[in-house]
Design a protein around this motif. Structure first.
Motif, PDB file in Angstrom:
ATOM      1  N   GLU A 129      93.982 -13.343 -10.342  1.00 47.69           N
ATOM      2  CA  GLU A 129      92.622 -13.793 -10.363  1.00 47.69           C
ATOM      3  C   GLU A 129      91.942 -12.891  -9.189  1.00 47.69           C
ATOM      4  O   GLU A 129      92.265 -12.879  -8.194  1.00 47.69           O
ATOM      5  CB  GLU A 129      92.444 -15.147 -10.209  1.00 47.69           C
ATOM      6  CG  GLU A 129      90.876 -15.476 -10.153  1.00 47.69           C
ATOM      7  CD  GLU A 129      90.628 -16.959  -9.958  1.00 47.69           C
ATOM      8  OE1 GLU A 129      90.333 -17.665 -10.928  1.00 47.69           O
ATOM      9  OE2 GLU A 129      90.813 -17.444  -8.877  1.00 47.69           O
ATOM     10  N   CYS A 149      88.539 -12.615  -6.892  1.00 47.20           N
ATOM     11  CA  CYS A 149      87.518 -13.420  -6.682  1.00 47.20           C
ATOM     12  C   CYS A 149      86.628 -12.491  -5.941  1.00 47.20           C
ATOM     13  O   CYS A 149      86.841 -11.442  -5.145  1.00 47.20           O
ATOM     14  CB  CYS A 149      87.841 -14.651  -5.917  1.00 47.20           C
ATOM     15  SG  CYS A 149      88.796 -15.999  -6.611  1.00 47.20           S
ATOM     16  N   ARG A 206      86.405 -13.864 -10.976  1.00 49.52           N
ATOM     17  CA  ARG A 206      85.609 -15.156 -10.707  1.00 49.52           C
ATOM     18  C   ARG A 206      84.536 -14.826  -9.476  1.00 49.52           C
ATOM     19  O   ARG A 206      84.983 -14.350  -8.547  1.00 49.52           O
ATOM     20  CB  ARG A 206      86.600 -15.997 -10.134  1.00 49.52           C
ATOM     21  CG  ARG A 206      85.750 -17.636 -10.075  1.00 49.52           C
ATOM     22  CD  ARG A 206      86.694 -18.535  -9.121  1.00 49.52           C
ATOM     23  NE  ARG A 206      87.752 -18.965  -9.951  1.00 49.52           N
ATOM     24  CZ  ARG A 206      87.690 -20.023 -10.618  1.00 49.52           C
ATOM     25  NH1 ARG A 206      86.686 -20.801 -10.655  1.00 49.52           N
ATOM     26  NH2 ARG A 206      88.805 -20.282 -11.335  1.00 49.52           N
ATOM     27  N   LEU A 226      81.987 -16.047  -6.694  1.00 50.39           N
ATOM     28  CA  LEU A 226      81.977 -17.335  -5.905  1.00 50.39           C
ATOM     29  C   LEU A 226      80.627 -17.109  -5.232  1.00 50.39           C
ATOM     30  O   LEU A 226      80.353 -16.072  -4.383  1.00 50.39           O
ATOM     31  CB  LEU A 226      83.100 -17.337  -4.810  1.00 50.39           C
ATOM     32  CG  LEU A 226      84.555 -17.379  -5.651  1.00 50.39           C
ATOM     33  CD1 LEU A 226      85.520 -17.551  -4.295  1.00 50.39           C
ATOM     34  CD2 LEU A 226      84.725 -18.807  -6.234  1.00 50.39           C
ATOM     35  N   LEU A 260      84.616 -19.662   0.959  1.00 49.79           N
ATOM     36  CA  LEU A 260      85.209 -18.714   0.269  1.00 49.79           C
ATOM     37  C   LEU A 260      86.518 -18.722   0.364  1.00 49.79           C
ATOM     38  O   LEU A 260      87.402 -18.281  -0.592  1.00 49.79           O
ATOM     39  CB  LEU A 260      84.755 -17.566   0.626  1.00 49.79           C
ATOM     40  CG  LEU A 260      83.388 -17.051   0.482  1.00 49.79           C
ATOM     41  CD1 LEU A 260      82.805 -15.976   0.887  1.00 49.79           C
ATOM     42  CD2 LEU A 260      82.906 -17.092  -1.225  1.00 49.79           C
ATOM     43  N   HIS A 320      91.646 -18.762  -1.731  1.00 48.33           N
ATOM     44  CA  HIS A 320      92.084 -17.741  -2.955  1.00 48.33           C
ATOM     45  C   HIS A 320      92.912 -16.650  -2.315  1.00 48.33           C
ATOM     46  O   HIS A 320      92.975 -16.359  -1.321  1.00 48.33           O
ATOM     47  CB  HIS A 320      91.010 -17.325  -3.596  1.00 48.33           C
ATOM     48  CG  HIS A 320      89.894 -18.143  -3.962  1.00 48.33           C
ATOM     49  ND1 HIS A 320      90.175 -18.812  -5.399  1.00 48.33           N
ATOM     50  CD2 HIS A 320      88.793 -18.908  -3.515  1.00 48.33           C
ATOM     51  CE1 HIS A 320      89.085 -19.953  -5.518  1.00 48.33           C
ATOM     52  NE2 HIS A 320      88.582 -19.860  -4.425  1.00 48.33           N
ATOM     53  N   VAL A 334      89.577 -12.359  -2.183  1.00 53.22           N
ATOM     54  CA  VAL A 334      88.162 -12.485  -2.128  1.00 53.22           C
ATOM     55  C   VAL A 334      87.620 -11.102  -1.912  1.00 53.22           C
ATOM     56  O   VAL A 334      87.887 -10.905  -0.543  1.00 53.22           O
ATOM     57  CB  VAL A 334      87.851 -13.654  -1.349  1.00 53.22           C
ATOM     58  CG1 VAL A 334      86.181 -13.716  -1.622  1.00 53.22           C
ATOM     59  CG2 VAL A 334      88.418 -14.931  -1.502  1.00 53.22           C
TER      60      VAL A 334
END
Length: 319
Positions: free
Chosen positions: A25, A27, A55, A57, A111, A114, A117
């Motif tokens: 994933e 971000c 994704r 954010l 944030l 994850h 990012v």
């Protein structure tokens, strides 16, 4: 057909992902501004070709009227540009250091959590960061600017100018949001962006932002080399529980202070300044039997029987 600016942003993201071990994933921090929207589109385009889920954010700082709508619009724009999911996170901006610093800390907390990012910092942001470090005299770590990959943060656009991200949005038919705070001269970064850098570009005949970014990259390489040497000395000198002065004393000051910095941070010293570091270094390089050095957090660095140690103090200095 892809325009040149969109292609440039996608190339930067592709090069970044080639250089790191990206999780399934990806971000992307999205504010609704041109930098983050261009990044979101490139991350979705490149990421999907590599099998990543993307994704977006969006952090709503709640500092301006209508911030919830701005955040919702940014999330919708990110999805329209290809993000698989978009999530808005509301934060409370409080704490010391002024509104800029408090908002930045709140944003990074929101944030975090994850594996990777992606942040939309550009070449221009890097130049501003270097100038801030120079102006504050905060040493080579600050002047070295932002790292492209500083887990969990990734900055694929540090070699891409702000003009390119704006052009990319125009090519994509996207209208970016302009944060009103970016026009307020009470913020230091805004004055650097609107007054200092344009003046430097004029006086030095252009290319200043790119030159500052190159300087930052060179300093990061130097810092990494010195830190590697310092890690070896740190182990030889004894590690977190105390350092052998005899091992430290012959080393060059640049290496010695890196060892001391690592040791003090490992000893839970926070808000460590250059003045603190130099005072502790004097216990090694200019030892005259002086007393210990007071450090933030009711701590004291002392020299005892040829070793440095950090001890807790029951009260703050002056009480």
């Amino acid at each position: 057909m892809t325009g040149p600016a969109v292609a440039a942003v996608r190339r930067a993201v592709r090069a970044f992902l080639d250089a790191v071990e990206a999780p399934p994933e990806l971000c992307v921090a999205v504010s609704g501004g041109a930098d983050s929207l261009a990044l979101a589109e490139a991350a979705a385009y490149v990421g999907h070709h590599r099998g990543h889920v993307v994704r977006a954010l969006v952090v709503d700082h709640g500092l301006q009227e209508g911030s919830a709508k701005v955040a919702a619009d940014a999330a919708a724009a990110a999805k329209a540009l290809g993000a698989d999911e978009a999530e808005v996170r509301r934060v409370d901006v409080t704490g010391p250091g002024g509104p800029e610093a408090a908002a930045r800390k709140a944003r990074y907390r929101a944030l975090a959590g994850h594996g990777l990012v992606l942040l939309g910092h550009t070449l221009d942001d890097q130049a501003e960061t270097v100038l801030l470090g120079l102006g504050r005299g905060s040493g080579p770590r600050s002047v070295a600017g932002m790292r492209p990959h500083d887990p969990p943060w990734g900055r694929p656009l540090l070699a891409v100018g702000r003009a390119t991200t704006r052009a990319a949005c125009a090519e994509l038919g996207v209208e970016p949001w302009d944060d009103p705070h970016n026009a307020e001269s009470r913020f230091t970064r805004v004055r650097l962006r609107t007054e200092v850098l344009p003046l430097l570009e004029d006086v030095l005949n252009g290319g200043v932002a790119a030159a500052l970014a190159r300087t930052a990259a060179q300093l990061r390489e130097d810092n990494e080399a010195l830190d590697t040497v310092a890690d070896t000395i740190f182990t030889r000198a004894g590690g977190p529980d105390g350092l052998d002065v005899g091992v430290l004393a012959p080393e060059p000051a640049a290496v010695r202070r890196r060892v001391l910095r690592r040791w003090l941070l490992a000893s839970d010293v926070r808000e460590l300044t250059d003045a603190h570091l130099r005072a502790v270094d004097a216990l090694v390089a200019r030892w005259r039997g002086q007393g210990g050095v007071w450090l933030p957090g009711n701590l004291e660095a002392r020299r005892c029987r040829g070793r440095l140690c950090v001890v807790s103090q029951p009260t703050t200095r002056g009480e």
